[in-house]
Design a protein around this motif. Sequence first.
Motif, PDB file in Angstrom:
ATOM      1  N   THR A  48       0.829  -1.198   0.000  1.00  0.00           N
ATOM      2  CA  THR A  48       0.000   0.000   0.000  1.00  0.00           C
ATOM      3  C   THR A  48       0.868   1.254   0.000  1.00  0.00           C
ATOM      4  N   ALA A  49       1.936   1.239   0.802  1.00  0.00           N
ATOM      5  CA  ALA A  49       2.849   2.385   0.785  1.00  0.00           C
ATOM      6  C   ALA A  49       3.431   2.572  -0.609  1.00  0.00           C
ATOM      7  N   PHE A  50       3.773   1.471  -1.253  1.00  0.00           N
ATOM      8  CA  PHE A  50       4.301   1.529  -2.604  1.00  0.00           C
ATOM      9  C   PHE A  50       3.275   2.114  -3.572  1.00  0.00           C
ATOM     10  N   LEU A  51       2.026   1.620  -3.487  1.00  0.00           N
ATOM     11  CA  LEU A  51       0.996   2.085  -4.403  1.00  0.00           C
ATOM     12  C   LEU A  51       0.667   3.557  -4.197  1.00  0.00           C
ATOM     13  N   ILE A  52       0.710   4.007  -2.967  1.00  0.00           N
ATOM     14  CA  ILE A  52       0.427   5.411  -2.706  1.00  0.00           C
ATOM     15  C   ILE A  52       1.444   6.288  -3.421  1.00  0.00           C
ATOM     16  N   PHE A  53       2.691   5.838  -3.441  1.00  0.00           N
ATOM     17  CA  PHE A  53       3.725   6.639  -4.078  1.00  0.00           C
ATOM     18  C   PHE A  53       3.898   6.338  -5.551  1.00  0.00           C
ATOM     19  N   SER A  55       9.564   4.557  -8.843  1.00  0.00           N
ATOM     20  CA  SER A  55       9.504   3.748  -7.629  1.00  0.00           C
ATOM     21  C   SER A  55      10.062   2.362  -7.918  1.00  0.00           C
ATOM     22  N   ASP A  56      10.749   1.832  -6.922  1.00  0.00           N
ATOM     23  CA  ASP A  56      11.337   0.505  -7.011  1.00  0.00           C
ATOM     24  C   ASP A  56      10.952  -0.215  -5.733  1.00  0.00           C
ATOM     25  N   SER A  57      10.187  -1.293  -5.865  1.00  0.00           N
ATOM     26  CA  SER A  57       9.703  -2.009  -4.694  1.00  0.00           C
ATOM     27  C   SER A  57       9.980  -3.500  -4.809  1.00  0.00           C
ATOM     28  N   LYS A  58      10.485  -4.072  -3.724  1.00  0.00           N
ATOM     29  CA  LYS A  58      10.730  -5.501  -3.651  1.00  0.00           C
ATOM     30  C   LYS A  58       9.637  -6.207  -2.850  1.00  0.00           C
ATOM     31  N   ILE A  59       8.606  -5.464  -2.472  1.00  0.00           N
ATOM     32  CA  ILE A  59       7.562  -5.989  -1.590  1.00  0.00           C
ATOM     33  C   ILE A  59       6.872  -7.217  -2.164  1.00  0.00           C
ATOM     34  N   ASN A  60       6.508  -7.178  -3.420  1.00  0.00           N
ATOM     35  CA  ASN A  60       5.804  -8.313  -4.014  1.00  0.00           C
ATOM     36  C   ASN A  60       6.662  -9.564  -4.078  1.00  0.00           C
ATOM     37  N   ASN A  61       7.952  -9.411  -3.893  1.00  0.00           N
ATOM     38  CA  ASN A  61       8.870 -10.540  -3.966  1.00  0.00           C
ATOM     39  C   ASN A  61       9.421 -10.935  -2.599  1.00  0.00           C
ATOM     40  N   VAL A  67      14.567   6.168   0.661  1.00  0.00           N
ATOM     41  CA  VAL A  67      14.499   4.745   0.962  1.00  0.00           C
ATOM     42  C   VAL A  67      13.682   4.543   2.232  1.00  0.00           C
ATOM     43  N   LEU A  68      12.791   3.558   2.207  1.00  0.00           N
ATOM     44  CA  LEU A  68      12.032   3.198   3.405  1.00  0.00           C
ATOM     45  C   LEU A  68      13.000   2.627   4.429  1.00  0.00           C
ATOM     46  N   THR A  69      13.146   3.325   5.573  1.00  0.00           N
ATOM     47  CA  THR A  69      14.130   2.922   6.564  1.00  0.00           C
ATOM     48  C   THR A  69      13.534   2.542   7.910  1.00  0.00           C
ATOM     49  N   ILE A  89      13.907  -2.141   0.644  1.00  0.00           N
ATOM     50  CA  ILE A  89      12.647  -2.735   0.194  1.00  0.00           C
ATOM     51  C   ILE A  89      11.890  -1.803  -0.739  1.00  0.00           C
ATOM     52  N   VAL A  90      11.835  -0.505  -0.413  1.00  0.00           N
ATOM     53  CA  VAL A  90      11.130   0.467  -1.249  1.00  0.00           C
ATOM     54  C   VAL A  90      12.024   1.684  -1.439  1.00  0.00           C
ATOM     55  N   THR A  91      12.180   2.104  -2.687  1.00  0.00           N
ATOM     56  CA  THR A  91      12.960   3.297  -3.014  1.00  0.00           C
ATOM     57  C   THR A  91      12.146   4.159  -3.971  1.00  0.00           C
ATOM     58  N   PHE A  92      12.095   5.452  -3.679  1.00  0.00           N
ATOM     59  CA  PHE A  92      11.431   6.415  -4.547  1.00  0.00           C
ATOM     60  C   PHE A  92      12.444   7.447  -4.995  1.00  0.00           C
ATOM     61  N   THR A  93      12.404   7.782  -6.276  1.00  0.00           N
ATOM     62  CA  THR A  93      13.248   8.858  -6.793  1.00  0.00           C
ATOM     63  C   THR A  93      12.334   9.930  -7.368  1.00  0.00           C
TER      64      THR A  93
END
Length: 165
Positions: free
Chosen positions: A11-16, A84-90, A39-41, A71-75
């Motif tokens: 959800t955090a990923f989708l929001i961004f 956005s780059d997210s590894k959450i689904n994996n 980066v989500l820290t 896990i999640v990076t936003f530029t």
Amino acid sequence: MKKNIALLFLTAFLIFSCSSDSSDDTDTPEGDTLVGTWVLTDLTVDSGVDDDDLDFAKEILLFLQGEGCDIVTFTFNESGTLMSDSKINNLSINVGVGGLDVPCPTESDEEDSLWVLDGDQLTISREGEEDQVITIQLEGNTLIIPGESVDENNYAGADAVFTKQ
């Protein structure tokens, strides 16, 4: 429990994953800028909240951070684009004889969108989807998204904390 943790990060990923134009430094809180890589820290949980799922999600995030796994990076680019780059689904959480095993995913999902920041209101949009507006806290190298913006029923009392790289 695994689904709740993945849902929080997803959800955090989708929001961004969405936005609308470009940023104007004069509109950002205290003159700070959102432009850069974040980066989500951390996941902070209000001391008055007693939620084992949130505590577990925080532990997993901190473990992966300690392993050098983002896990999640936003530029956020000056042009108003957001990558956005997210590894959450994996993400996989394995329980074995030795306890929990949470390896850093090697694959990630990447998305491009647009963004606009007006004061503390971040608008993110993607073609064909409704714009999303989130009230954020932006102070120096720290970006905080309230859990209520992610999912008010499940993440109230928690904040997703991103650190500028």
